[in-house]
Design an enzyme around this catalytic site. Structure first.
Site, mmCIF file in Angstrom:
data_model
loop_
_atom_site.group_PDB
_atom_site.id
_atom_site.type_symbol
_atom_site.label_atom_id
_atom_site.label_comp_id
_atom_site.label_asym_id
_atom_site.label_seq_id
_atom_site.Cartn_x
_atom_site.Cartn_y
_atom_site.Cartn_z
ATOM 1 C CG PHE A 118 -2.337 0.303 1.219
ATOM 2 C CD1 PHE A 118 -3.215 -0.440 -0.029
ATOM 3 C CD2 PHE A 118 -3.022 0.745 1.517
ATOM 4 C CE1 PHE A 118 -4.218 -0.645 0.070
ATOM 5 C CE2 PHE A 118 -4.346 1.165 1.420
ATOM 6 C CZ PHE A 118 -4.940 0.205 0.005
ATOM 7 C CD GLN A 232 -5.406 10.817 2.334
ATOM 8 O OE1 GLN A 232 -5.955 9.953 2.149
ATOM 9 N NE2 GLN A 232 -3.760 10.918 2.023
ATOM 10 C CG HIS A 234 -7.391 9.053 -3.020
ATOM 11 N ND1 HIS A 234 -7.202 8.116 -3.933
ATOM 12 C CD2 HIS A 234 -7.733 7.852 -2.004
ATOM 13 C CE1 HIS A 234 -7.104 6.795 -3.398
ATOM 14 N NE2 HIS A 234 -7.339 6.163 -2.187
ATOM 15 C CG LEU A 244 -11.442 6.213 -3.283
ATOM 16 C CD1 LEU A 244 -10.812 7.786 -3.331
ATOM 17 C CD2 LEU A 244 -10.887 5.666 -1.820
ATOM 18 C CD GLU A 247 -2.941 3.945 -0.835
ATOM 19 O OE1 GLU A 247 -3.019 5.217 -0.949
ATOM 20 O OE2 GLU A 247 -2.035 3.858 -0.323
ATOM 21 N NE ARG A 278 -4.464 6.552 -0.037
ATOM 22 C CZ ARG A 278 -5.668 6.667 0.545
ATOM 23 N NH1 ARG A 278 -6.076 7.133 1.771
ATOM 24 N NH2 ARG A 278 -6.060 5.792 0.928
ATOM 25 C CG HIS A 346 -9.987 10.400 0.002
ATOM 26 N ND1 HIS A 346 -11.286 9.041 0.002
ATOM 27 C CD2 HIS A 346 -9.139 9.088 1.127
ATOM 28 C CE1 HIS A 346 -10.932 7.825 0.641
ATOM 29 N NE2 HIS A 346 -10.154 7.707 0.892
ATOM 30 N NE ARG A 381 -6.865 8.714 6.289
ATOM 31 C CZ ARG A 381 -7.363 7.771 4.796
ATOM 32 N NH1 ARG A 381 -6.506 6.145 5.161
ATOM 33 N NH2 ARG A 381 -7.800 7.915 4.271
#
Lengths: 567, 322
Positions: A118, A232, A234, A244, A247, A278, A346, A381
């Site tokens: 990730f 944030q 995304h 979305l 990821e 991100r 996001h 994050r």
């Protein structure tokens, strides 16, 4: 209604974990979960990719220390290091606990929990259930709350939060089915209402209700908010809807490609490529688009997320939901064609200022998850850390509230607040008012997207603040056309817009003041991180007259020294 | 290039118990671009034409299950349904009908009463009753083999949108019926190797209005927005009830059914009833039987073997091996 020991506002993963934990710590407690939607509708369900925990099932050399370091580095060193340590240390326990309670995690060949790579993670650490991880975690928690006999007040809307200056008193809520307003007396209140990134409206991946009602109620009740300017974006929202694409799609090996056919991330994160953090990936996409290397369409400029080389069977097996979304909302089957994407608002790193036990400055009022700022995510994050955040701190908040509620006594809410609430609701329905809800909401989303988006400047932010202040003025004249007491969605939309307006001001003001670039906050006029002046948390208070005051507090450091962030 | 646009009529169910004696339909004409979902079209109407239009929606991405409603007579998620796809299914050209889900009762417009779903989830223990004590939670994960995980995988896709609940023909006949989604949850829990409550759950499920009431109409399977093979779950529950020797009426009915087909190739309906209900219950139904006889609807007690019975038996043997 009866006085409660613990009232939890919000039925996402954080709220439900807290409820389950509180009753498991002390089954005699009177615990109720209040939610404006049925629990399984909560936005936790939309988390696709997974939850990080250094189980070392896949990479045997993964450690909790590496997870802590990745989190702190990912946060651009704004996370409090003691909080990040708790987050990562408790990760294996909460993930295994959830598994023990029935969460259907995907498995490795040996039958242990599977893990995938990730963004921003140095090892394969993200535990998942295909691409429906949040959905299955939310359902598991809801099921276990039913098992424990948690009381649910479903479709109740939070109107206000009350305390006597030292200790919690309770909340005022409205039953959406019949518009009845009531006081819920409680020794302790846990706010778990999720994030506020829906304020970007057209440019947001969030559910319609992610409007920050809990944070706004806390701000109105005099509590402090923290780091609100950090929102944030995304990297991979769908072009038309902003919805979305997880990821996980890049975790499984998806490429980001520009109109020249280049995997452009090689310019910005040569080592991690598409799996950079991100904030970095979102900015890289914006630069590519601004420099003319994006694709063009009616719905705006965009980039390609190409999964075709992964093959049909992997896509169907591990990314089925993503494939569905691309087909439903873009008419594109990722097995055949690249998915058109652009960055989308996001996640809210900011939230209610709480300590590592989820406590606010008022005894008995706590916050957890996206509505809180502990701060474990700092300025950015990492993917897979938000589900982890709600599990770990949901557990902690539940336990702390269970312990403290036994020692606290009830402090009654003055019954005059009922009349005040009724008057206020009625005033929204005044037929002489002229502003339309939909127009104000669109205008708020537009100015935030244009002036407080991925790239920010003094000039834009000043315009953003001015726009928001004007919209707040116009909001005073907004009219609720529906006067019915039965399920009045028009009223709740307007109340949600009020929350977004109040919080938008803190986002824009915080961003205007912070003259540096850190994590998700990128100033074109201050392009470098400035640790000397700005290595600190922003704190927001609201004065009686409505004015927002910003102050600062230091970041808690630990063994990790400030370093430049490279991927 | 401008996207394709069209004037479309939305014929929408309206009912507010506070002011309406009866439900009625409103018609809204709006210009819709290709690529717009039913939910976005409804949001347009709510924002620009009638702010009182009432319906639930939340994630807008097909995962939360809030916005299930009937579109052109079929339960589906408004947020994942394209207006253009519905145009092919309109009874009157370019008129799309929107109604609330069935079998749950209307609160207002498309907002239905969802509480029966939650009550039934609770009643039928829709949770894993873990094999570990609370104190041992979090120490280790259970080891779950790929093949065992596969059994429950599809069922965990369920988002509790209640589309199947809306379309279920048994619920239409009796509101206490357990419902497809609760049976699916029960199947998923019972098949989970970490669970310890399968017997308790089956005891609940084999009572009145339980798993044996399903008539395999497959409407739930057709309605499922996540394409979950719900019927496999219902059959799974029935099989495990039978395998555990839970020989209630449902079991006896299925068993008598199978034996009739094997022995003569068709049903002996009077005897089927006798073997299912037992002699005393059948005696209790005498007046009903006499009424049927008077109307000439009483089936014969004597049933001849069908031609080709051998083939039927071969078929049954080959399927039972599988």
């Amino acid at each position: 209604m009866q006085p409660y020991d613990i009232i939890i506002i919000g039925a996402g993963g954080g709220g439900l974990y807290a409820a389950m934990e509180a009753l498991s710590a002390n089954p005699k407690l009177k615990v109720a979960v209040v939610s404006k939607v049925y629990p399984t509708r909560s936005h936790t369900s939309a988390a696709q990719g997974g939850v990080n925990a250094a189980l070392a099932n896949r990479h045997k050399d993964d450690t909790i220390d590496l997870h802590i370091f990745d989190t702190i580095k990912g946060s651009d060193y704004l996370a409090d290091q003691d909080a990040a340590t708790i987050l990562c240390e408790m990760a294996p326990t909460v993930v295994r606990e959830l598994e023990n309670l029935g969460a259907p995690f995907s498995r490795l060949e040996d039958g242990s929990i599977a893990q995938r790579p990730f963004g921003g993670a140095s090892k394969y650490r993200c535990c998942y259930c295909a691409d429906k991880t949040g959905h299955t975690i939310l359902h598991t928690l809801f099921e276990q709350c039913l098992r424990r006999g948690v009381v649910f007040l479903n479709e109740y809307y939070l109107l206000s939060l009350h305390h006597d200056g030292k200790q919690a008193q309770g909340v005022v809520v409205m039953n959406m089915a019949n518009s009845e307003i009531s006081i819920l007396q409680a020794k302790t209140v846990i706010i778990a209402t999720g994030g506020y990134a829906k304020m970007y409206w057209q440019k947001s991946s969030n559910a319609a209700g992610n409007t920050g009602d809990g944070q706004a109620a806390a701000l109105r009740a005099g509590l402090a908010l923290e780091d609100m300017e950090f929102v944030q974006f995304h990297p991979t929202g769908l072009r038309k809807s902003g919805l979305l694409i997880s990821e996980g799609a890049r975790g499984e090996g998806g490429y980001l490609v520009n109109n020249k056919g280049e995997r452009f991330m090689s310019r910005y994160a040569p080592e991690k490529m598409e799996l950079g953090p991100r904030d970095l990936v979102a900015r890289s996409i914006e630069i590519e688009i601004n420099e003319g290397r994006g694709f063009d369409s009616d719905a705006g400029k965009y980039m390609h997320l190409d999964l075709r080389h992964l093959g049909a069977s992997l896509i169907k097996d591990r990314l089925p939901q993503i494939r569905e979304l691309a087909i439903y909302f873009e008419g594109v089957d990722p097995i055949e064609e690249p998915i058109p994407i652009r960055p989308t608002a996001h996640y809210s790193m900011g939230g209610i200022d709480v300590n590592n036990d989820c406590e606010t400055a008022i005894k008995g009022i706590y916050s957890v998850g996206e509505s809180a700022c502990i701060s474990v995510h700092g300025a950015n994050r990492l993917g897979g850390n938000s589900l982890l955040d709600i599990l770990v701190f949901g557990k902690i908040a539940g336990r702390v509230a269970a312990e403290q509620s036994v020692t606290l006594t009830h402090k009654p809410v003055s019954s005059s607040v009922l009349e005040d609430s009724k008057k206020e609701i009625k005033s929204f329905m005044d037929p002489t008012k002229t502003e339309r809800y939909g127009e104000l909401r669109e205008a708020l989303g537009k100015t935030l997207g244009e002036n407080a988006g991925i790239y920010r400047t003094r000039k834009n932010l000043e315009k953003g603040v001015a726009d928001i202040m004007e919209l707040k003025e116009r909001f005073k004249n907004v009219r609720v056309h529906d006067t019915s007491v039965v399920f009045n969605t028009n009223l709740f939309q307007v109340l949600e817009l009020r929350s977004m307006m109040d919080l938008a001001e803190t986002v824009a003001r915080g961003a205007l003041l912070r003259e540096e670039s850190r994590g998700s906050h990128s100033r074109e006029d201050f392009t470098k991180r400035d640790d000397e002046k700005w290595h600190k948390h922003s704190i927001f208070h609201r004065k009686e007259n409505g004015e927002i005051v910003v102050s600062y507090k230091p970041v808690t450091m630990g063994k990790y020294k400030l370093e430049e962030r490279k991927y | 290039m401008d996207a394709e646009k069209k004037d479309i009529y939305f014929k929408i169910f309206r009912y507010n118990p506070e002011v309406d004696q009866e439900s009625y339909f409103d018609e809204f004409k709006i210009s819709v671009e290709k690529g717009i979902t039913i939910l976005r079209a409804m949001n347009y109407i709510k924002d620009h034409v009638d702010p009182k239009l009432s319906y639930r929606f939340f994630c807008q991405a097909g995962i939360c299950g809030s916005c299930a409603m009937k579109v052109n007579g079929v339960a589906k998620l408004a947020c994942t349904t394209q207006v253009w796809d519905e145009l092919k299914k309109c009874k009157t050209p370019d008129v799309i009908t929107i109604e609330p889900l069935g079998n749950l009762g209307v609160v207002r417009d498309m907002v239905i009463n969802y509480n029966p779903v939650v009550d039934k989830l609770e009643k039928f223990m829709s949770w894993v009753e873990p094999a570990k004590k609370d104190s041992a939670f979090g120490e280790k994960e259970f080891i779950v083999a790929e093949k065992d995980f596969k059994i429950i995988d599809a069922a965990t896709d369920c988002i509790l949108c209640a589309s199947c609940y809306s379309e279920c023909s048994i619920l239409d006949a009796h509101k206490d019926f357990v419902s497809p989604l609760v049976m699916l949850k029960a199947f998923r829990m019972n098949a989970d190797t970490r669970d310890t409550a399968s017997q308790k759950r089956l005891n609940l499920l084999t009572k009145d209005h339980g798993i044996w009431d399903c008539t395999h109409c497959y409407k739930c399977v057709e309605a499922c927005v996540k394409n979950i093979p719900i019927m496999d779950g219902i059959h799974g529950l029935r099989n495990s009830a039978m395998n555990r020797g839970m020989k209630g009426e449902g079991y006896r009915h299925a068993d008598a059914f199978r034996k009739d087909i094997y022995n003569v190739g068709r049903l002996n309906e009077p005897l089927l009833l006798l073997r299912t209900k037992g002699i005393f219950k059948v005696i209790g139904m005498t007046s009903f039987t006499i009424k049927m006889a008077l109307k000439g609807r009483l089936p014969s007690l004597f049933v001849k073997k069908i031609p080709g019975l051998k083939k039927v038996r071969e078929l049954m043997r080959s399927t039972s091996k599988r």
